[in-house]
Enzyme design. Structure first.
Site, PDB file in Angstrom:
ATOM      1  N   ARG B 268      14.975  44.169  56.969  1.00  0.00           N
ATOM      2  CA  ARG B 268      14.017  44.647  58.210  1.00  0.00           C
ATOM      3  C   ARG B 268      13.201  45.691  57.891  1.00  0.00           C
ATOM      4  O   ARG B 268      13.653  46.994  57.798  1.00  0.00           O
ATOM      5  CB  ARG B 268      15.069  45.207  59.451  1.00  0.00           C
ATOM      6  N   HIS B 272      14.799  48.739  64.110  1.00  0.00           N
ATOM      7  CA  HIS B 272      15.717  47.736  65.014  1.00  0.00           C
ATOM      8  C   HIS B 272      14.808  47.651  66.377  1.00  0.00           C
ATOM      9  O   HIS B 272      14.583  46.225  66.506  1.00  0.00           O
ATOM     10  CB  HIS B 272      16.885  48.419  65.319  1.00  0.00           C
ATOM     11  N   TYR B 281      18.422  56.986  58.654  1.00  0.00           N
ATOM     12  CA  TYR B 281      19.756  56.242  58.169  1.00  0.00           C
ATOM     13  C   TYR B 281      19.378  55.236  56.801  1.00  0.00           C
ATOM     14  O   TYR B 281      20.155  54.681  56.515  1.00  0.00           O
ATOM     15  CB  TYR B 281      20.299  55.281  59.213  1.00  0.00           C
TER      16      TYR B 281
END
Lengths: 358, 376
Positions: B268, B272, B281
């Site tokens: 990705r 998100h 992260y």
């Protein structure tokens, strides 16, 4: 292949021994006969559940159906409630009408997500492009001396969710009629079966619902009719509101109260979502007093909803606050205590006395 | 990226590597042999279009025109490669990030954004496109997909040998979803019923902020072994390999041979959703590594190297992509909510007194406001 007429159904299946259309059946046998009639009427009706095939269900409500309809229409599923409801939803997208059995009330919760987030909302989310005509049969409530998770009354948890219809038959006639009406309805229906009443007998006229479902707008009529309350006994002083397992108790209370000179009207609500407020308000306005009796815990329950609605719409007709008789705010206790935990004749009469004392 | 965990790149099926070189694969190679340069240019165009739409949607969210956006950036090969392996009778269940698959199913792309503008919960008719509406509850749709697949089988649409009739279901979900009970139950029900379904896992490595290593200690495709379902891992950024593997899997399911699990390892590249901050992260080194493996770039390199990406074709596609962005932008900005009264529609298929009562109450409430304003 055209579906057989109900006359044929009656002679072939419902009355294999040549019995009349009006017969005496137990509630369990009446639901079984209703399922049979629905499967005969519509080949898209399929049954799914745990142990519903060779065993006929733990309460034998699907007894004999595997033999007559085969494995494709009477499916023993993997032991996974979310899977049962979830896959049935997908079948409904292709026009099937799955009728599911959740083995016991306390085991419906693995499917809670599928029921509340998918099943209840799909018609809304697709703006009516998809209908999801599932019927989920749930043997519920207590009085069978079972171990925990086998005696619960979780109907309020589902009634709070828009998109679901929730009904509960109290008599064999309603068991036979309402299961077929639920299957005919385009909306998802939770069909709560009072398991302690499965063995109660009553007359079942199999012609009533058949003539309704044969109409062009039969599904609409069926949905409307199963949503109506029934005046089970007329009275003038107090309205007792009950459904499913507590209807018989309310009738007993009415008889006992009559000995003390109190005239009790008993409503068999039949439908929990929606409640038939027209019938309810008419009765309470007449008597001026209301008592709700259900097995579910009282706190945050359907009785509270009824009491609030009555207070809001019939306040000036009331001589007393609407009282609720039901379970305590606790997990279902060990079955040796259930007779004290559940509404009893004494507790119902106590509530009747209280509203009469106002 | 080495090792045997869920991020391992060992043993991935790959037919076009990230440098734009074709790779041989004895088993799956033949499932891509039919592809012409026209087909590959078509895949490239689909990916460009999908990315243009996605980029525009992200901008629109940043400008306050959308409440939220879930970007598909970086996952174009997984979606176009699989989507272009579907035939008309096949039915696809997306999760909510499959904008590329939507493109291959003929969905009007701007209309997807009506959901993200908060106007409604779905737009297209699933039956008209054999493409289900998006599902936001993670993994819930995998069960619906299995039931739908079973019903296709009952309806005689599987294993008849007639290619115009036979179909199967493909169901998309992510790495995070594989931890859900529903996904595991879906595989149980699919396996014991021999359902014609392909479970397509887009392992984009993250469930919002959580690495796939929080979901599994082994490659996700290995989960299928326990269910008795054949599975394959594919380089999800290789549109050719994804296409070949999906083609094989769908044929398997359509023929009546039962379910298949495909794990497409992808990345990705964006957040998100537009509410997310990936810098919290993951490292920029990680992002750089995957940027070099951009699914669109490798097709471009391959085609250009062979002189198969003519300038006029490329310009025309870029112009189409720009136009899709413009159309999308204009459509979104023009949409206003209809009358509030419409929210009361379709709660039930048959009349329900509570909904009717709420609707009536709201109507008189609104009417009472208007009266006051008029008299003022």
């Amino acid at each position: 292949m055209t579906a057989p007429t109900h006359e044929q159904v009656s002679s072939d299946r419902l009355a294999p021994e040549g019995l009349a259309p009006v017969r005496t059946l137990t509630l369990g046998a009446a639901i079984n006969a209703g399922l049979r009639a629905a499967m005969d009427r519509d080949p898209k009706v399929v049954l799914m559940g745990e142990d519903i095939g060779a065993l006929g269900g733990v309460f034998r409500v699907t007894d004999g159906l595997l033999k007559d309809f085969g494995e494709r229409r009477v499916m023993d599923t993997p032991l996974a409630e979310s899977g049962i409801v979830g896959t049935a939803i997908g079948m409904a997208f292709r026009g099937y009408r799955p009728v599911l059995e959740i083995q016991f009330d306390g085991f419906i919760f693995p499917a809670f997500d599928q029921i509340t987030t998918s099943l209840a909302k799909l018609h809304y989310r697709t703006k009516g492009k998809l209908t999801v005509p599932l019927v989920i049969r749930v043997p519920y409530a207590g009085h069978i001396g079972a171990i925990e998770h086998h005696s619960e009354s979780p109907e309020a948890l589902f009634a709070h969710t828009a998109g679901l219809r929730i009904v509960s038959p109290a008599t064999p006639q309603d068991g036979y009629d309402m299961i077929q009406q639920s299957i005919a309805s385009p909306d998802p229906v939770l069909f709560f079966e009072p398991k302690a009443r499965y063995w109660d007998k009553g007359e079942v006229d199999s012609t009533r619902v058949a003539s309704q479902l044969d109409l062009a707008d039969g599904a609409s009529k069926a949905t409307a009719e199963m949503s109506k309350a029934r005046v089970a006994r007329e009275g003038t002083d107090v309205t007792l509101m009950a459904y499913g397992p507590t209807v018989r108790l309310a009738m007993q209370a009415a008889v006992a109260a009559a000995e003390g000179g109190v005239s009790v009207e008993v409503l068999d609500l039949r439908s929990i979502s929606p409640f038939d407020y027209e019938t309810i308000l008419a009765s309470v306005k007449k008597t001026g007093r209301g008592v709700v009796v259900h097995e579910a815990p009282v706190a945050y329950g359907t009785g509270g909803e009824l009491a609030a609605h009555v207070a809001e719409h019939a306040f000036f007709h009331l001589h007393a606050p609407v009282l609720r008789v039901g379970g305590f705010h606790m997990p279902y206790p060990g079955s040796k205590f259930e007779h004290d935990y559940l509404p009893s004749l004494d507790r119902v009469l106590d509530a009747v006395d209280k509203v009469m004392a106002h | 990226m080495a090792g045997i965990g869920p991020l391992s790149e060992e043993g991935l099926v790959r037919l076009l590597d990230h440098t734009g070189e074709r790779v041989a694969d004895e088993y799956f190679g033949p499932f891509a042999e039919h592809l012409t340069f026209d087909d590959l240019r078509g895949f490239w165009r689909d990916m460009i279009m999908t990315r243009a739409f996605d980029t525009e949607a992200t901008s629109l969210q940043r400008q306050g025109e959308l409440g939220l956006w879930v970007a598909s950036l970086g996952q174009e090969a997984a979606q176009i490669g699989s989507g272009r392996a579907l035939r008309d009778p096949d039915y696809a269940f997306p999760s909510y990030r499959e904008h590329g698959v939507a493109f291959t199913r003929g969905i009007d792309m701007p209309s997807i954004l009506r959901v993200f503008r908060g106007l409604e919960h779905s737009t297209w008719d699933p039956a008209a496109h054999n493409f289900h509406i998006y599902t936001l509850v993670i993994g819930a749709h995998t069960l619906h997909a299995v039931g739908y697949a079973q019903a296709m089988d009952w309806d005689g649409l599987v294993g008849s040998g007639d290619p115009d009739k036979d179909g199967a279901v493909i169901c998309y979900f992510g790495d995070g979803a594989t931890s859900q009970g529903d996904v595991n139950e879906a595989m149980v029900f699919a396996a014991v019923n021999n359902a014609p379904i392909v479970f397509f896992i887009q392992n984009n490595q993250f469930a919002i902020s959580e690495s796939v290593t929080r979901q599994s200690t082994v490659p996700l495709a290995q989960r299928a072994i326990g269910f008795g379902i054949p599975s394959v891992r594919v380089d999800g950024n290789d549109v050719v390999a994804v296409h070949a593997v999906t083609r094989w899997a769908m044929e398997h399911a359509r023929s009546g041979a039962g379910p298949v699990v495909i794990e497409a390892l992808t990345y990705r590249m964006g957040a998100h959703t537009t509410s997310d901050d990936p810098t919290r992260y993951r490292s920029s080194a990680d992002e750089d590594y995957w940027r070099e493996r951009d699914p669109i770039a490798r097709v471009e390199t391959y085609l250009r190297g062979l002189g198969e990406l003519p300038e006029d074709f490329e310009e025309a596609v870029r112009a189409d992509a720009k136009e899709l962005g413009r159309v999308t932008r204009e459509a979104v900005k023009s949409w206003q909510p209809g009358p509030t009264d419409t929210i009361f529609e379709h709660v039930y298929a048959e009349p329900h007194p509570l909904v009717d009562a709420d609707r009536a109450w709201f109507a008189q409430y609104e009417a009472s406001f208007t009266d006051k304003e008029v008299t003022r």
